[in-house]
Design a protein around this motif. Structure first.
Motif, PDB file in Angstrom:
ATOM      1  N   LEU A 114       9.049   6.463   0.987  1.00 15.76           N
ATOM      2  CA  LEU A 114       7.599   6.321   1.080  1.00 15.76           C
ATOM      3  C   LEU A 114       7.213   4.978   0.478  1.00 15.76           C
ATOM      4  CD1 LEU A 114       4.735   7.417   1.643  1.00 15.76           C
ATOM      5  CD2 LEU A 114       4.816   8.459  -0.632  1.00 15.76           C
ATOM      6  N   TYR A 115       6.506   4.166   1.245  1.00 18.71           N
ATOM      7  CA  TYR A 115       6.070   2.849   0.798  1.00 18.71           C
ATOM      8  C   TYR A 115       4.551   2.818   0.840  1.00 18.71           C
ATOM      9  CZ  TYR A 115      10.916   1.656   1.605  1.00 18.71           C
ATOM     10  OH  TYR A 115      12.284   1.633   1.565  1.00 18.71           O
ATOM     11  N   VAL A 116       3.929   2.477  -0.273  1.00 16.26           N
ATOM     12  CA  VAL A 116       2.474   2.372  -0.354  1.00 16.26           C
ATOM     13  C   VAL A 116       2.138   0.909  -0.611  1.00 16.26           C
ATOM     14  CG1 VAL A 116       0.390   3.156  -1.538  1.00 16.26           C
ATOM     15  CG2 VAL A 116       2.327   4.727  -1.263  1.00 16.26           C
ATOM     16  N   LEU A 117       1.429   0.305   0.344  1.00 13.71           N
ATOM     17  CA  LEU A 117       1.105  -1.115   0.279  1.00 13.71           C
ATOM     18  C   LEU A 117      -0.402  -1.295   0.190  1.00 13.71           C
ATOM     19  CD1 LEU A 117       3.434  -2.260   3.207  1.00 13.71           C
ATOM     20  CD2 LEU A 117       3.990  -2.168   0.775  1.00 13.71           C
ATOM     21  N   ASP A 118      -0.858  -2.123  -0.742  1.00 16.58           N
ATOM     22  CA  ASP A 118      -2.280  -2.400  -0.912  1.00 16.58           C
ATOM     23  C   ASP A 118      -2.550  -3.842  -0.515  1.00 16.58           C
ATOM     24  OD1 ASP A 118      -4.942  -2.429  -1.611  1.00 16.58           O
ATOM     25  OD2 ASP A 118      -4.591  -2.398  -3.769  1.00 16.58           O
ATOM     26  N   GLU A 119      -3.108  -4.019   0.655  1.00 17.45           N
ATOM     27  CA  GLU A 119      -3.417  -5.324   1.225  1.00 17.45           C
ATOM     28  C   GLU A 119      -2.262  -6.323   1.093  1.00 17.45           C
ATOM     29  OE1 GLU A 119      -7.309  -6.878   0.568  1.00 17.45           O
ATOM     30  OE2 GLU A 119      -8.185  -4.897   0.394  1.00 17.45           O
ATOM     31  N   PRO A 120      -1.111  -5.989   1.651  1.00 16.07           N
ATOM     32  CA  PRO A 120       0.042  -6.869   1.513  1.00 16.07           C
ATOM     33  C   PRO A 120      -0.132  -8.213   2.210  1.00 16.07           C
ATOM     34  CG  PRO A 120       0.493  -5.197   3.148  1.00 16.07           C
ATOM     35  CD  PRO A 120      -0.827  -4.829   2.497  1.00 16.07           C
TER      36      PRO A 120
END
Length: 93
Positions: free
Chosen positions: A5-11
């Motif tokens: 699971l990868y959670v990205l915030d405005e990458p």
């Protein structure tokens, strides 16, 4: 890259156009290897990833939308067609 699971915030925040496209390739590979990616973004590039489940957050709450229906896509489309229509309200003549 591994499944997970990868959670990205405005990458995309510090990336160029071509680097955003490269990021899309990495996200696509993650998904094809069984990974799940949750990405908060304002990027019409990232949201255009084929197979993405797009959830728009707004005053309406959360709703699933098609890429073409996203407000950010509409704004970018109109801005690129006529930047002056936006900039005339922001920059002094």
């Amino acid at each position: 890259l591994h499944a997970g699971l990868y959670v990205l915030d405005e990458p995309e925040a510090a990336l160029s156009f071509s680097s955003c496209l490269e990021l899309i390739g990495h996200i696509d590979r993650l998904a094809k290897e069984g990974g799940q990616v949750i990405c908060a973004t304002h990027s019409p590039l990232l949201t255009a990833l084929p197979g993405a489940d797009i959830v728009e957050v707004g005053e309406h709450g959360l709703r699933r939308v098609a890429w073409r229906e996203l407000g950010v896509v509409d704004h970018w489309r109109r801005y690129l067609a006529d930047p002056h229509a936006y900039l005339r309200h922001i920059v002094e003549p």
